[in-house]
Motif scaffolding. Structure first.
Motif, PDB file in Angstrom:
ATOM      1  N   CYS A  77     -14.590  26.807 -29.473  1.00  0.00           N
ATOM      2  CA  CYS A  77     -15.874  26.110 -29.416  1.00  0.00           C
ATOM      3  C   CYS A  77     -16.928  26.852 -30.236  1.00  0.00           C
ATOM      4  N   SER A  82     -18.230  24.910 -24.367  1.00  0.00           N
ATOM      5  CA  SER A  82     -17.103  25.126 -23.465  1.00  0.00           C
ATOM      6  C   SER A  82     -17.096  26.584 -23.043  1.00  0.00           C
ATOM      7  N   ILE A  92     -18.198  22.339 -19.480  1.00  0.00           N
ATOM      8  CA  ILE A  92     -18.798  21.965 -20.765  1.00  0.00           C
ATOM      9  C   ILE A  92     -20.299  21.778 -20.573  1.00  0.00           C
ATOM     10  N   CYS A 103     -12.246  21.611 -29.373  1.00  0.00           N
ATOM     11  CA  CYS A 103     -11.670  21.941 -28.077  1.00  0.00           C
ATOM     12  C   CYS A 103     -10.570  20.957 -27.703  1.00  0.00           C
TER      13      CYS A 103
END
Length: 221
Positions: A77, A82, A92, A103
């Motif tokens: 990420c 994330s 998230i 992701c």
């Protein structure tokens, strides 16, 4: 260190999809998207059998975010959206998500998707809004077969809890069942270490556990 997780006793799961429906209702998951998918494994021939009924075996396998100990999705990420929370879950932050879907591509289990309306990635949150208040994840609370249990891996599997007392006397209504917990240790049939399984581990260390007795585990496939 806390690591929240879910045990699914596959010998108890009947494939009713209550977990899938409850999850969508509790979390507002849109039409065509799922935070839990329940796969049918089999029917497969029993070793040494004829390959025809009744010499076959079958079970159901719920798949969702595994809230891994070392998640690949977090590593890729670019914005930190994330991330691993203090309770071990993978969450998230939508305010940071740019919808790049790195992701989703990195996840070994294909359980993330892009919300086309909001342009952010979504997945199972382990009902963080509920567990923060001492409640069960909705998929656990609504499991009529008592196949699903929620807890902290650091406390041992027998401490995981599911909805409903071991035996309900008197009021067996909906509210009564959800207000009483039983533990996996109270209700589980004996199992060995060889009956405890994970989805494939590619270095991410999935935290969810599956108990399967007297069947061939196909989860690695």
């Amino acid at each position: 260190m806390t690591q929240y997780s879910i045990i699914t006793d596959l010998n108890r799961c009947v494939g009713c999809l209550a977990c899938t429906v409850a999850c969508k209702a509790a979390n507002g998951v849109g039409v065509g998207s799922f935070w839990i998918k329940t796969l049918r494994v089999g029917p497969n021939p029993i070793e040494g059998g004829s390959g025809d009924w009744p010499d076959v075996e079958m079970y159901f396998l719920p798949i969702q975010c595994q809230h891994c100990a070392d998640p690949e999705c977090v590593k890729v990420c670019p914005t930190g959206a994330s991330h691993k929370a203090a309770d071990g879950t993978v969450q998230i932050d939508k305010s940071k998500c740019i919808g790049c879907q790195f992701c989703a591509m990195a996840c070994p289990y294909g359980v993330r998707y892009l919300n086309e309306t909001e342009r952010v990635v979504e997945k199972c949150t382990l009902c963080e809004q509920k567990i923060a208040q001492g409640e069960l994840p909705q998929c656990v609370a609504q499991c009529g077969a008592r196949a699903r249990y929620f807890g902290d891996l650091e406390q041992g599997l027998d401490s995981f809890v599911g909805a409903g007392k071991v035996s309900i006397a008197g009021d067996a209504g909906y509210d009564a069942v959800l207000s009483e917990f039983c533990t996996y240790g109270d209700i589980a049939k004996p199992y060995t270490d060889s009956d405890v399984h994970h989805l494939p581990n590619v270095g991410n260390d999935p935290s969810f556990l599956y108990i399967l007795r007297n069947h061939e585990w196909k989860g690695e496939e």
